[in-house]
Motif scaffolding. Sequence first.
Motif, PDB file in Angstrom:
ATOM      1  N   VAL A 152       0.834  -1.198   0.000  1.00  0.00           N
ATOM      2  CA  VAL A 152       0.000   0.000   0.000  1.00  0.00           C
ATOM      3  C   VAL A 152       0.874   1.256   0.000  1.00  0.00           C
ATOM      4  O   VAL A 152       1.912   1.303   0.656  1.00  0.00           O
ATOM      5  CB  VAL A 152      -0.918   0.001   1.244  1.00  0.00           C
ATOM      6  CG1 VAL A 152      -1.678   1.311   1.358  1.00  0.00           C
ATOM      7  CG2 VAL A 152      -1.887  -1.158   1.172  1.00  0.00           C
ATOM      8  N   THR A 154       0.956   5.426   0.807  1.00  0.00           N
ATOM      9  CA  THR A 154       0.294   6.520   1.517  1.00  0.00           C
ATOM     10  C   THR A 154       0.613   7.810   0.772  1.00  0.00           C
ATOM     11  O   THR A 154       1.777   8.102   0.502  1.00  0.00           O
ATOM     12  CB  THR A 154       0.794   6.614   2.971  1.00  0.00           C
ATOM     13  OG1 THR A 154       0.514   5.383   3.642  1.00  0.00           O
ATOM     14  CG2 THR A 154       0.105   7.747   3.706  1.00  0.00           C
ATOM     15  N   TYR A 155      -0.422   8.550   0.404  1.00  0.00           N
ATOM     16  CA  TYR A 155      -0.177   9.795  -0.349  1.00  0.00           C
ATOM     17  C   TYR A 155      -1.147  10.882   0.120  1.00  0.00           C
ATOM     18  O   TYR A 155      -2.208  10.599   0.670  1.00  0.00           O
ATOM     19  CB  TYR A 155      -0.322   9.567  -1.855  1.00  0.00           C
ATOM     20  CG  TYR A 155      -1.690   9.118  -2.304  1.00  0.00           C
ATOM     21  CD1 TYR A 155      -2.638  10.040  -2.747  1.00  0.00           C
ATOM     22  CD2 TYR A 155      -2.044   7.770  -2.286  1.00  0.00           C
ATOM     23  CE1 TYR A 155      -3.885   9.628  -3.165  1.00  0.00           C
ATOM     24  CE2 TYR A 155      -3.294   7.349  -2.694  1.00  0.00           C
ATOM     25  CZ  TYR A 155      -4.224   8.287  -3.129  1.00  0.00           C
ATOM     26  OH  TYR A 155      -5.465   7.877  -3.531  1.00  0.00           O
ATOM     27  N   GLN A 156      -0.746  12.143  -0.099  1.00  0.00           N
ATOM     28  CA  GLN A 156      -1.558  13.283   0.333  1.00  0.00           C
ATOM     29  C   GLN A 156      -2.615  13.609  -0.710  1.00  0.00           C
ATOM     30  O   GLN A 156      -2.403  13.469  -1.914  1.00  0.00           O
ATOM     31  CB  GLN A 156      -0.677  14.517   0.537  1.00  0.00           C
ATOM     32  CG  GLN A 156       0.079  14.517   1.856  1.00  0.00           C
ATOM     33  CD  GLN A 156       0.757  15.861   2.097  1.00  0.00           C
ATOM     34  OE1 GLN A 156       1.170  16.516   1.152  1.00  0.00           O
ATOM     35  NE2 GLN A 156       0.879  16.259   3.349  1.00  0.00           N
ATOM     36  N   GLN A 162      -4.796  15.989   4.250  1.00  0.00           N
ATOM     37  CA  GLN A 162      -5.227  14.609   4.478  1.00  0.00           C
ATOM     38  C   GLN A 162      -4.364  13.613   3.692  1.00  0.00           C
ATOM     39  O   GLN A 162      -3.891  13.934   2.594  1.00  0.00           O
ATOM     40  CB  GLN A 162      -6.689  14.427   4.047  1.00  0.00           C
ATOM     41  CG  GLN A 162      -7.677  15.293   4.810  1.00  0.00           C
ATOM     42  CD  GLN A 162      -9.089  15.039   4.334  1.00  0.00           C
ATOM     43  OE1 GLN A 162      -9.676  14.003   4.639  1.00  0.00           O
ATOM     44  NE2 GLN A 162      -9.634  15.988   3.591  1.00  0.00           N
ATOM     45  N   SER A 163      -4.209  12.416   4.261  1.00  0.00           N
ATOM     46  CA  SER A 163      -3.494  11.337   3.575  1.00  0.00           C
ATOM     47  C   SER A 163      -4.410  10.114   3.487  1.00  0.00           C
ATOM     48  O   SER A 163      -5.237   9.878   4.378  1.00  0.00           O
ATOM     49  CB  SER A 163      -2.219  10.953   4.342  1.00  0.00           C
ATOM     50  OG  SER A 163      -1.302  12.015   4.324  1.00  0.00           O
ATOM     51  N   VAL A 164      -4.272   9.370   2.397  1.00  0.00           N
ATOM     52  CA  VAL A 164      -5.046   8.142   2.217  1.00  0.00           C
ATOM     53  C   VAL A 164      -4.104   7.030   1.757  1.00  0.00           C
ATOM     54  O   VAL A 164      -2.960   7.283   1.353  1.00  0.00           O
ATOM     55  CB  VAL A 164      -6.190   8.324   1.183  1.00  0.00           C
ATOM     56  CG1 VAL A 164      -7.244   9.270   1.707  1.00  0.00           C
ATOM     57  CG2 VAL A 164      -5.642   8.803  -0.149  1.00  0.00           C
ATOM     58  N   ASN A 165      -4.612   5.807   1.793  1.00  0.00           N
ATOM     59  CA  ASN A 165      -3.809   4.639   1.410  1.00  0.00           C
ATOM     60  C   ASN A 165      -4.451   3.902   0.247  1.00  0.00           C
ATOM     61  O   ASN A 165      -5.647   3.599   0.276  1.00  0.00           O
ATOM     62  CB  ASN A 165      -3.678   3.667   2.593  1.00  0.00           C
ATOM     63  CG  ASN A 165      -3.010   4.298   3.796  1.00  0.00           C
ATOM     64  OD1 ASN A 165      -2.040   5.041   3.656  1.00  0.00           O
ATOM     65  ND2 ASN A 165      -3.523   4.018   4.970  1.00  0.00           N
TER      66      ASN A 165
END
Length: 713
Positions: A152, A154-156, A162-165
Motif C-alpha cells: 500500500v 500513503t499519499y496526500q 489529508q493522507s489516504v492509502n
Amino acid sequence: MMTQNLLVELLVEELPPKSLKQLGDSFARLLAASLEMQGLMSKDAPVTAFATPRRLAVHIGNVAAQAADKAVTQKLMPVKVGLDAQGQATPPLLKKLASLGADASVVPQLKRALDGKTETLFWDSIATGISLTDGVQKALQEAITQLPIPKVMTYQLADGWQSVNFVRPVHALAALHGADIVSVNILGLQAGRETQGHRFAAKINPIVLHNADSYAQQLSTEGAVIAGFAERRAEITRQLTSAAAQEQLTLIDDDALLDEVTALVEHPNVLVGTFGAAFLQVPQECLILTMKANQKYFPLLDAQGKLANKFLLVSNIRPIDSAQVIAGNERVVRSRLADAKFFFDQDRKKTLASRVPELNRVVYHNKLGTLGERSKRVLTIAKAIGLELGGEALANQADQAANLAKADLLTEMVGEFPELQGIMGNYYARHDGFSEPIAQAIEDHYKPRFAGDALPRNPVGVCVALADKLETLVGLFGIQQMPTGDKDPFALRRHALGVIRILIEKELRLSLDMLLKQAKDAFAAQLIKENDFIFDLKIFIFDRLDSISREQGYRPQEIEAVLSFLPPYLIQVPRRLEAVRAFSDLPEAASLAAAYKRIHNILEKDMKKGPMPGVGSVRNLFIDIHFLMEPAEILLFNALNTIKPQADEAFEAGQYTQSLQLLAALKEPVDAFFDSVMVYTDDANLRANRLNLLTLLRDAMNRVADLSKLAVN
C-alpha cells in the motif's frame, strides 16, 4: 423495479503490472458481490472487469436504483426485561426501539417466543431497501479495503493535509447508473463522468462519458485505449503472431510475459528490433532471459529452434515514423546483451572444478552448514544411488556430476540471473571438457522444477536429481523445518513431487525406505538427531502421491486402498491403482470388499484376545483338514488352495490386475462361508482352524491393496 447498467472506474497512476489482472478481477468481483448482498443486483447479472495500467473499472448489468424492501424479524430482549408487571414497556425496551427508529406505539405488535428457555420479545418490521448511492458507497469502501494489494502507498490529497492509502494515487472517480452520476466519494474524490484516455494518443482529453454502456467504446475511439485486459491481450497476441510470421520466425510462448506486457500498455503497437549476430555466440538461454526479464521483449526462433537476432517489442505509442522507437530499444538491448556476453566470457576464465572449494564459504542453512557441506552430502547420496542403478561406472559419474552441480552458483551469470542455475553449469562443464552425461546432469539435477517440467535426461542426472531432493527433504525435516499450512519456504512439496515423479516415470526399482536411510546416513550425527522424522517424511511423500493420484482421476477409496500399505517401491503404485480400479468395476468387488472388511475386523478382534488353546494357532497358520467340518468351509479351503497360488504368481510377476481378478472367483465360497459357518464356535480347535483359514484368505486378498477400504460403510 426498474434497473440500469452501472459503471464504476478508478483512474490511477501506473499500477504494478504483475498484479494488474488480479487487481482488476478482484475489484469487479468484490464490488459486484457487495451490491448483490445488498439486493441491488441479481446473482446472474453480467459483470465485466476492465483493467489498464491507469485504471480499474467494472461494468455491471441490471442494477436497481433501490433495493426492494424486505421483512425482518429482530430479537429485542427477554420479556421480563422489556415489560413490567403491567405489561408496559420498560425504559430499556423504549431505548432499544428508539435505536431501531420505532417508539412505544409498536409495543402491542411485539411477539413473544422462546429463545432457548427464555421467553423473548421479537419485532417484525419492513426494512426499506438501500438506495443505489448508499449501496455503491458501501461496496466501494469494502472493495478498496479488501483488494489484494501487494504493497500500500500513503499519499496526500489535493488539500495538502489529508493522507489516504491505496496501491497507487487515484486521480479521478467515475460512477454512472445509466446516464446519471452516482453521487459517491472515495479516497477524497467525488464521483463524476470524466476519465482520461491515452497520455499521448487520445483524441479528446478528458473524455466525458455519455453513459455506463459507452465506456469501452469511448475509451477506444476517443481515448485510444483498449480497456479490457483480455481484449488488449488478444490484440497483442495477434500483432505478435503476425509480425513473427512476416519475419518467417517463431514466437516463444510465454503467458506470464504476455500478461505483464498487457499490463504495461493501453495502446499496443508491436515493432521488430534487431541485435548484432555476434551476440548469438552467448548461450541463447542467457539472451532470451535478458530480453524477457529486463526489457519485456519477445525473442524469436528460426526454423531449427535457434535464437534469431531479431526480437519483438510492444510499444505504447504509434508514431508516424517508428524508426526512433526501434533504434532506442535496440541501443538498450545491445547494452544488456553486452553485459551477458561479458559475464559469459569472464566465467569461462575459471573452471567449475576450481570454484568447488569456494562453496565452503557460502552458508546454506545455519543448522545444516555451508553449500560445500551440502554438496558433499548430495555427492554421497548420488553415488549410493548410482551403485544401485548402474554399478561402479554410474556411481563414479554421479560422484563427478554431484561434485560440480552447485559450482555455477558462484558464477557472475548465475549471480545476475539465478534462473540460469544448472543451465550455465551445463555450458561451463562442456567448455571445461566434461562429457555430455556429466554436463547434462549438472543442468538436470534441478528437474523437475515445476509441475509438468521435464525429468533428467540420463541416468547420471537421475542419480544427482534424486540425491539433491532427498538431501533437502531429509535435512529440513531433520531440523523440524517442515511445511506448515500454505507456507513452504523451502519448496519441500515440490521436492517430494520430484522424487515421486522420477521414481515412477523413470521406472526405478528403488525402495523409498532405502533412499531415505541413505540420505539420512549422509548427514553428520550432530546435525540430525535420532527421532521419528523419517517416518513423518515418508508420510509427507505419500500425501503428495495421494494428491497426484487424485489429479489423475482415481477415487479416494482406491487411493487409500493402495497407499495405506505404504508400498516400498513407488514404481508399483500406478499399476496397483489400475488393478484396484479394474477390480472395483467387477460385479464381485463390493461383496468381496465387504467380506474382506469383515474378515479384517474378526482377526483384529481376535488378536486383542491373545493366543488361544487348541490345534493350530493363528500364528503358524496351520489348517487341519480334519477340523474342516462344514461343506462351506471345505469349499472355501479348496477354492483358496486352487486360486491363491495363481494370484500369488501373478502378483510376483507384477500383474496386479490379473492377481485381483483371479481373487474375484472367491466371491461365492466366501459368501457361502459367512452364510453357514460360525467362526466363534465353542470348540477351540474348530475356532482356531477357522480363524487360520480366514487369515490365509486375508493374506491372499491384501497383497495388492487393502480391499477393506473399498467396502461401502
